[in-house]
Design an enzyme around this catalytic site. Sequence first.
Site, PDB file in Angstrom:
ATOM      1  N   GLN A   2      -0.498   4.036   5.787  1.00 43.13           N
ATOM      2  CA  GLN A   2      -0.442   4.174   4.344  1.00 43.13           C
ATOM      3  C   GLN A   2      -1.796   3.711   3.828  1.00 43.13           C
ATOM      4  O   GLN A   2      -2.240   2.609   4.127  1.00 43.13           O
ATOM      5  CB  GLN A   2       0.693   3.314   3.792  1.00 43.13           C
ATOM      6  CG  GLN A   2       1.178   3.740   2.429  1.00 43.13           C
ATOM      7  CD  GLN A   2       0.357   3.191   1.283  1.00 43.13           C
ATOM      8  OE1 GLN A   2      -0.631   2.492   1.441  1.00 43.13           O
ATOM      9  NE2 GLN A   2       0.763   3.536   0.087  1.00 43.13           N
ATOM     10  N   THR A   3      -2.495   4.590   3.079  1.00 45.01           N
ATOM     11  CA  THR A   3      -3.893   4.308   2.731  1.00 45.01           C
ATOM     12  C   THR A   3      -4.119   3.923   1.277  1.00 45.01           C
ATOM     13  O   THR A   3      -5.262   3.860   0.841  1.00 45.01           O
ATOM     14  CB  THR A   3      -4.775   5.529   3.064  1.00 45.01           C
ATOM     15  OG1 THR A   3      -4.350   6.635   2.264  1.00 45.01           O
ATOM     16  CG2 THR A   3      -4.697   5.879   4.539  1.00 45.01           C
ATOM     17  N   ASP A   4      -3.065   3.688   0.521  1.00 42.12           N
ATOM     18  CA  ASP A   4      -3.223   3.314  -0.882  1.00 42.12           C
ATOM     19  C   ASP A   4      -2.751   1.878  -1.083  1.00 42.12           C
ATOM     20  O   ASP A   4      -1.564   1.622  -1.271  1.00 42.12           O
ATOM     21  CB  ASP A   4      -2.427   4.263  -1.779  1.00 42.12           C
ATOM     22  CG  ASP A   4      -2.654   3.987  -3.262  1.00 42.12           C
ATOM     23  OD1 ASP A   4      -3.500   3.129  -3.600  1.00 42.12           O
ATOM     24  OD2 ASP A   4      -1.979   4.637  -4.078  1.00 42.12           O
ATOM     25  N   PRO A   5      -3.679   0.928  -1.028  1.00 41.94           N
ATOM     26  CA  PRO A   5      -3.304  -0.495  -1.093  1.00 41.94           C
ATOM     27  C   PRO A   5      -3.037  -0.993  -2.510  1.00 41.94           C
ATOM     28  O   PRO A   5      -3.398  -2.083  -2.867  1.00 41.94           O
ATOM     29  CB  PRO A   5      -4.526  -1.181  -0.479  1.00 41.94           C
ATOM     30  CG  PRO A   5      -5.662  -0.283  -0.856  1.00 41.94           C
ATOM     31  CD  PRO A   5      -5.109   1.123  -0.815  1.00 41.94           C
ATOM     32  N   ASN A   6      -2.404  -0.181  -3.325  1.00 40.27           N
ATOM     33  CA  ASN A   6      -2.069  -0.553  -4.692  1.00 40.27           C
ATOM     34  C   ASN A   6      -0.918  -1.562  -4.668  1.00 40.27           C
ATOM     35  O   ASN A   6       0.059  -1.380  -3.946  1.00 40.27           O
ATOM     36  CB  ASN A   6      -1.662   0.726  -5.439  1.00 40.27           C
ATOM     37  CG  ASN A   6      -1.371   0.491  -6.892  1.00 40.27           C
ATOM     38  OD1 ASN A   6      -0.701  -0.468  -7.264  1.00 40.27           O
ATOM     39  ND2 ASN A   6      -1.868   1.373  -7.723  1.00 40.27           N
TER      40      ASN A   6
END
Length: 189
Positions: A2-6
């Site tokens: 998962q590449t969206d560290p929001n």
Amino acid sequence: MQTDPNWSNFLYDEKEGTLNLIDFGATMTYTHEECYQYARLVKAAVDKDRETLIEVSQLMGFLTGKESPEYLQAHVAAAFITGEPFAAEEYDFGACRMTERNSEHLATMLHGRLTPPPRFVYTLHRKLSGAFLSCMRLEARIPCRDIFLEHLALIERKHADLAAGAAPEAARQDHATSTGPQVVAGVGA
């Protein structure tokens, strides 16, 4: 990965003391070769091995081989700083000042870059920087070296199996069965 560290993509389970991923919309798959070369790059940074870092950076396409000495120095220095968590038995993200120290090399890197980084690295670096920033905000202390070394061993074993002609499915299954360490970044982590 998962590449969206929001922050909104994670849910903290107070009862279990775990951090859970709840959004899989920005997932990416990386090839074994990408993972292997990137792991070699991180290992070179951990070992402060300038020669290997530059060699792997050229192989991966971070560098062309025609960069100025000043650019190479900034590239190596930034990689060494970014590799610090993976060299520490327990890395204190709250005290690291990684962002400030890496920003000292930013102007040189922006002005001296001869080629963009490899395409797959954009999402990987977004994830890594987001994870690092989250850990800094949480003032987490994490045994990054142990985590890195465990996964490096898996990647190297898979690479050796593939080089020896092992069936790709067997090598993939070997990695898939490893659960890896459970890492929780949170209060008191």
